[in-house]
Design a protein around this motif. Structure first.
Motif, PDB file in Angstrom:
ATOM      1  N   ARG A 159      30.623 -59.969  45.020  1.00 27.58           N
ATOM      2  CA  ARG A 159      30.092 -58.768  45.267  1.00 27.58           C
ATOM      3  C   ARG A 159      29.106 -59.020  46.571  1.00 27.58           C
ATOM      4  NH1 ARG A 159      28.995 -54.679  41.279  1.00 27.58           N
ATOM      5  NH2 ARG A 159      30.094 -55.409  39.346  1.00 27.58           N
ATOM      6  N   GLU A 193      21.010 -47.581  42.779  1.00 26.92           N
ATOM      7  CA  GLU A 193      22.225 -46.897  42.362  1.00 26.92           C
ATOM      8  C   GLU A 193      23.427 -46.737  43.105  1.00 26.92           C
ATOM      9  OE1 GLU A 193      19.509 -43.971  39.281  1.00 26.92           O
ATOM     10  OE2 GLU A 193      20.528 -43.008  40.820  1.00 26.92           O
ATOM     11  N   ILE A 242      25.204 -50.111  43.676  1.00 26.77           N
ATOM     12  CA  ILE A 242      26.073 -50.278  42.341  1.00 26.77           C
ATOM     13  C   ILE A 242      27.228 -49.575  42.434  1.00 26.77           C
ATOM     14  CG2 ILE A 242      26.097 -49.824  39.772  1.00 26.77           C
ATOM     15  CD1 ILE A 242      23.300 -50.448  39.739  1.00 26.77           C
ATOM     16  N   SER A 247      30.136 -51.432  44.249  1.00 27.64           N
ATOM     17  CA  SER A 247      30.548 -52.962  43.727  1.00 27.64           C
ATOM     18  C   SER A 247      29.624 -53.957  44.527  1.00 27.64           C
ATOM     19  CB  SER A 247      31.779 -53.365  43.800  1.00 27.64           C
ATOM     20  OG  SER A 247      32.249 -52.544  42.587  1.00 27.64           O
ATOM     21  N   HIS A 256      25.641 -55.746  45.593  1.00 27.98           N
ATOM     22  CA  HIS A 256      24.588 -56.425  45.037  1.00 27.98           C
ATOM     23  C   HIS A 256      23.336 -55.920  45.813  1.00 27.98           C
ATOM     24  CE1 HIS A 256      21.550 -58.851  43.181  1.00 27.98           C
ATOM     25  NE2 HIS A 256      21.333 -59.481  44.570  1.00 27.98           N
TER      26      HIS A 256
END
Length: 263
Positions: free
Chosen positions: A5, A27, A30, A33, A35
């Motif tokens: 990631r 959010e 995420i 994908s 970090h």
């Protein structure tokens, strides 16, 4: 198999209402994908209506937190949101100068959705002189582009901003009086692409954070700028299209619209 990631280090404010700032960044990242590593630039007192107070964090703490993260693992992109104070801008600039190979996405948060000013003239000057020369892509709305550049025409504004040092500018048109929203991408001294989308009915809390964080995540994933901008805008529009209203003010983008399973 472990999937790598890419990491994005976000310099953002904390929004206790959960609509903008670092919560929006996390959010969004995420969703791509990535970090999300974070350094909080300022605490705020705000709700879904407006910002009431900014509490800047100490520049030395911002610097030490960022250096600790950067010493631990590779970072593929920086995302900058609310700065809040000239000394904070200088602290961030010092970190960026130490890592010139990491692309920088700067969302110049100059005012809250409810109208509260979030940037003094001194902060504006510091952004222009210290941060724009280190920025790979700037993502102002039309009001911010005019305020930073001093130009009324948006193409003139983009050209002036690039002359200040940023490599590319994406000016969003949500604040313009038009039927559809037109966002303009400028690079290498010219407009290279115009992106148009249907105007949605509400006012949204954290839409600029969402777009900038999505762009940072896609750049971290290795996408070229026009493709990253196109995908970031599609994602942001869908988050706004699925927005919800948690309080008495603006709607929140549903950044996790792509998940349909309830726990």
């Amino acid at each position: 198999m472990t999937r790598d990631r890419p990491s994005v280090l976000c310099f953002s404010g904390h929004d206790p209402s959960g609509g903008a700032g670092i919560q929006a960044d996390i959010e969004t990242l995420i969703s791509f994908s990535c970090h999300a590593a974070s350094v909080i630039t300022a605490l705020t007192e705000q709700d879904s209506l407006n910002v009431k107070k900014i509490i800047p964090q100490r520049p030395e703490d911002i610097i030490s937190q960022a250096r600790t993260v950067l010493a631990d693992f590779p970072v593929q992109a920086f995302k900058i949101g609310l700065i809040g104070h000239p000394e904070t801008a200088k602290a961030i600039a010092g970190i960026l100068q130490d890592h010139p190979h990491i692309p920088v996405v700067l969302d110049p948060v100059l005012a809250a959705g409810g109208g509260t000013e979030l940037a003094t003239e001194q902060l504006l000057d510091t952004i222009k002189t210290r941060l724009l020369p280190l920025t790979h892509i700037l993502t102002p709305n039309s009001i911010e582009a005019r305020r930073l550049s001093g130009a009324e025409d948006l193409t003139d504004a983009a050209m002036k901003l690039m002359k200040m040092g940023c490599k590319a500018v994406l000016i969003t048109g949500t604040h313009e009086n038009t039927d559809a929203v037109s966002n303009q991408l400028y690079q290498d001294g010219e407009m290279i692409k115009s992106f148009n989308c249907t105007r949605l009915p509400y006012s949204y809390h954290g839409s600029g954070c969402t777009l900038a964080a999505a762009l940072a995540g896609l750049i971290a994933q290795g996408l070229k700028l026009p493709d990253a901008v196109s995908r970031a805008q599609d994602y942001t529009w869908n988050a706004l299209h699925n927005a919800y209203r948690p309080g008495q003010g603006q709607h929140n983008p549903a950044r996790l619209f792509w998940t349909t399973t309830s726990l």
